[in-house]
Design a protein around this motif. Sequence first.
Motif, PDB file in Angstrom:
ATOM      1  N   ALA A  29      47.635  51.064  37.277  1.00  0.00           N
ATOM      2  CA  ALA A  29      47.010  51.531  36.035  1.00  0.00           C
ATOM      3  C   ALA A  29      48.056  51.913  34.994  1.00  0.00           C
ATOM      4  N   GLN A  30      49.138  52.547  35.432  1.00  0.00           N
ATOM      5  CA  GLN A  30      50.178  52.973  34.499  1.00  0.00           C
ATOM      6  C   GLN A  30      50.953  51.776  33.941  1.00  0.00           C
ATOM      7  N   ASN A  31      51.227  50.787  34.765  1.00  0.00           N
ATOM      8  CA  ASN A  31      52.059  49.664  34.336  1.00  0.00           C
ATOM      9  C   ASN A  31      51.269  48.483  33.766  1.00  0.00           C
ATOM     10  N   MET A  32      50.013  48.302  34.219  1.00  0.00           N
ATOM     11  CA  MET A  32      49.261  47.124  33.795  1.00  0.00           C
ATOM     12  C   MET A  32      47.909  47.443  33.174  1.00  0.00           C
ATOM     13  N   GLY A  33      47.482  48.689  33.219  1.00  0.00           N
ATOM     14  CA  GLY A  33      46.202  49.074  32.624  1.00  0.00           C
ATOM     15  C   GLY A  33      45.113  49.230  33.672  1.00  0.00           C
ATOM     16  N   TRP A  34      44.063  49.949  33.262  1.00  0.00           N
ATOM     17  CA  TRP A  34      42.971  50.250  34.189  1.00  0.00           C
ATOM     18  C   TRP A  34      42.136  49.030  34.551  1.00  0.00           C
ATOM     19  N   ASP A  35      42.040  48.084  33.624  1.00  0.00           N
ATOM     20  CA  ASP A  35      41.292  46.871  33.953  1.00  0.00           C
ATOM     21  C   ASP A  35      41.928  46.154  35.143  1.00  0.00           C
ATOM     22  N   MET A  36      43.255  46.049  35.117  1.00  0.00           N
ATOM     23  CA  MET A  36      43.954  45.391  36.224  1.00  0.00           C
ATOM     24  C   MET A  36      43.874  46.231  37.507  1.00  0.00           C
ATOM     25  N   ALA A  37      43.852  47.543  37.353  1.00  0.00           N
ATOM     26  CA  ALA A  37      43.720  48.403  38.540  1.00  0.00           C
ATOM     27  C   ALA A  37      42.365  48.184  39.213  1.00  0.00           C
ATOM     28  N   LEU A  38      41.324  48.056  38.400  1.00  0.00           N
ATOM     29  CA  LEU A  38      40.001  47.790  38.976  1.00  0.00           C
ATOM     30  C   LEU A  38      39.939  46.403  39.592  1.00  0.00           C
ATOM     31  N   LEU A  39      40.489  45.420  38.892  1.00  0.00           N
ATOM     32  CA  LEU A  39      40.458  44.056  39.408  1.00  0.00           C
ATOM     33  C   LEU A  39      41.306  43.895  40.664  1.00  0.00           C
ATOM     34  N   SER A  40      42.383  44.658  40.771  1.00  0.00           N
ATOM     35  CA  SER A  40      43.228  44.540  41.963  1.00  0.00           C
ATOM     36  C   SER A  40      42.522  45.055  43.218  1.00  0.00           C
ATOM     37  N   SER A  41      41.506  45.878  43.048  1.00  0.00           N
ATOM     38  CA  SER A  41      40.768  46.360  44.223  1.00  0.00           C
ATOM     39  C   SER A  41      39.899  45.268  44.843  1.00  0.00           C
ATOM     40  N   ILE A  42      39.739  44.166  44.142  1.00  0.00           N
ATOM     41  CA  ILE A  42      38.967  43.051  44.688  1.00  0.00           C
ATOM     42  C   ILE A  42      39.735  42.361  45.821  1.00  0.00           C
ATOM     43  N   ILE A  43      41.055  42.351  45.761  1.00  0.00           N
ATOM     44  CA  ILE A  43      41.868  41.644  46.755  1.00  0.00           C
ATOM     45  C   ILE A  43      41.651  42.195  48.165  1.00  0.00           C
ATOM     46  N   PRO A  44      41.769  43.512  48.394  1.00  0.00           N
ATOM     47  CA  PRO A  44      41.519  43.991  49.765  1.00  0.00           C
ATOM     48  C   PRO A  44      40.076  43.794  50.216  1.00  0.00           C
ATOM     49  N   ILE A  45      39.145  43.773  49.274  1.00  0.00           N
ATOM     50  CA  ILE A  45      37.742  43.549  49.640  1.00  0.00           C
ATOM     51  C   ILE A  45      37.543  42.110  50.091  1.00  0.00           C
ATOM     52  N   LEU A  46      38.192  41.157  49.428  1.00  0.00           N
ATOM     53  CA  LEU A  46      38.124  39.762  49.877  1.00  0.00           C
ATOM     54  C   LEU A  46      38.726  39.612  51.275  1.00  0.00           C
ATOM     55  N   ILE A  47      39.822  40.304  51.533  1.00  0.00           N
ATOM     56  CA  ILE A  47      40.426  40.281  52.868  1.00  0.00           C
ATOM     57  C   ILE A  47      39.468  40.886  53.883  1.00  0.00           C
ATOM     58  N   ALA A  48      38.781  41.972  53.503  1.00  0.00           N
ATOM     59  CA  ALA A  48      37.827  42.615  54.415  1.00  0.00           C
ATOM     60  C   ALA A  48      36.666  41.688  54.749  1.00  0.00           C
ATOM     61  N   ILE A  49      36.173  40.947  53.765  1.00  0.00           N
ATOM     62  CA  ILE A  49      35.089  39.996  54.036  1.00  0.00           C
ATOM     63  C   ILE A  49      35.552  38.938  55.028  1.00  0.00           C
ATOM     64  N   PHE A  50      36.757  38.424  54.829  1.00  0.00           N
ATOM     65  CA  PHE A  50      37.298  37.438  55.761  1.00  0.00           C
ATOM     66  C   PHE A  50      37.440  38.037  57.161  1.00  0.00           C
ATOM     67  N   LEU A  51      37.931  39.267  57.267  1.00  0.00           N
ATOM     68  CA  LEU A  51      38.138  39.904  58.576  1.00  0.00           C
ATOM     69  C   LEU A  51      36.822  40.185  59.298  1.00  0.00           C
ATOM     70  N   TRP A  52      35.728  40.380  58.554  1.00  0.00           N
ATOM     71  CA  TRP A  52      34.436  40.587  59.207  1.00  0.00           C
ATOM     72  C   TRP A  52      34.034  39.368  60.027  1.00  0.00           C
ATOM     73  N   PHE A  53      34.455  38.176  59.597  1.00  0.00           N
ATOM     74  CA  PHE A  53      34.133  36.962  60.357  1.00  0.00           C
ATOM     75  C   PHE A  53      34.892  36.902  61.683  1.00  0.00           C
ATOM     76  N   LEU A  54      35.995  37.615  61.797  1.00  0.00           N
ATOM     77  CA  LEU A  54      36.787  37.610  63.019  1.00  0.00           C
ATOM     78  C   LEU A  54      36.313  38.630  64.055  1.00  0.00           C
TER      79      LEU A  54
END
Length: 192
Positions: free
Chosen positions: A157-182
């Motif tokens: 948020a400090q270096n790239m802004g709050w929009d990017m901070a919110l969007l970056s939280s999508i990455i671990p969620i995508l990983i979590a969806i993939f891991l649910w299949f395992l």
Amino acid sequence: MLARRLRMLNRPAQRRQRDTRIDFLLYLDFRMLFLQSDPAEALCLLWIDDKDAVVPLSPCFSGLRKGKSRMIARGVPAMTGLAIFIVTIYLASITSDPWLNVLWLSLALGSLGLPVVTSWAIAADKGGEFSGSVSGWMNTWGNVGAVFSPIICGWIAQNMGWDMALLSSIIPILIAIFLWFLIKPDDSLAEI
């Protein structure tokens, strides 16, 4: 105390017919327990049907009643909650209206309750007699994430802004969806 209450609710129907008032009080007690702990867990409220059986309202358990696999009963609600998070957090990051932003953020964070509830159910399913150890291991990594995620989010948020901070939280969620299949909740660790 919760285990004793569950045993009382699951005893045979002939013994339960004479004390329906106690069942109703236990139902109210469970309802208040779930509502006080987390609003998302309120989806898992219990009621007593006309056959004196405890019937869950949540999709977390509906597949088990129909004889489906635990992956369907546990994984589908979790992945649905994670997918709702991805969509609503994206909408929160692109909207400029404060009221809509509050709405999207509320829906995003509220949808994360479904994976939380089903994750604990999976820990009990996988662990079997070792469910305490599995739950502790899961809780450890959840706490590690809780330590580092605000630091990382604040840095983004400090270096790239709050929009990017919110969007970056999508990455671990995508990983979590993939891991649910395992995860194979139908196979207990005790069987290995």
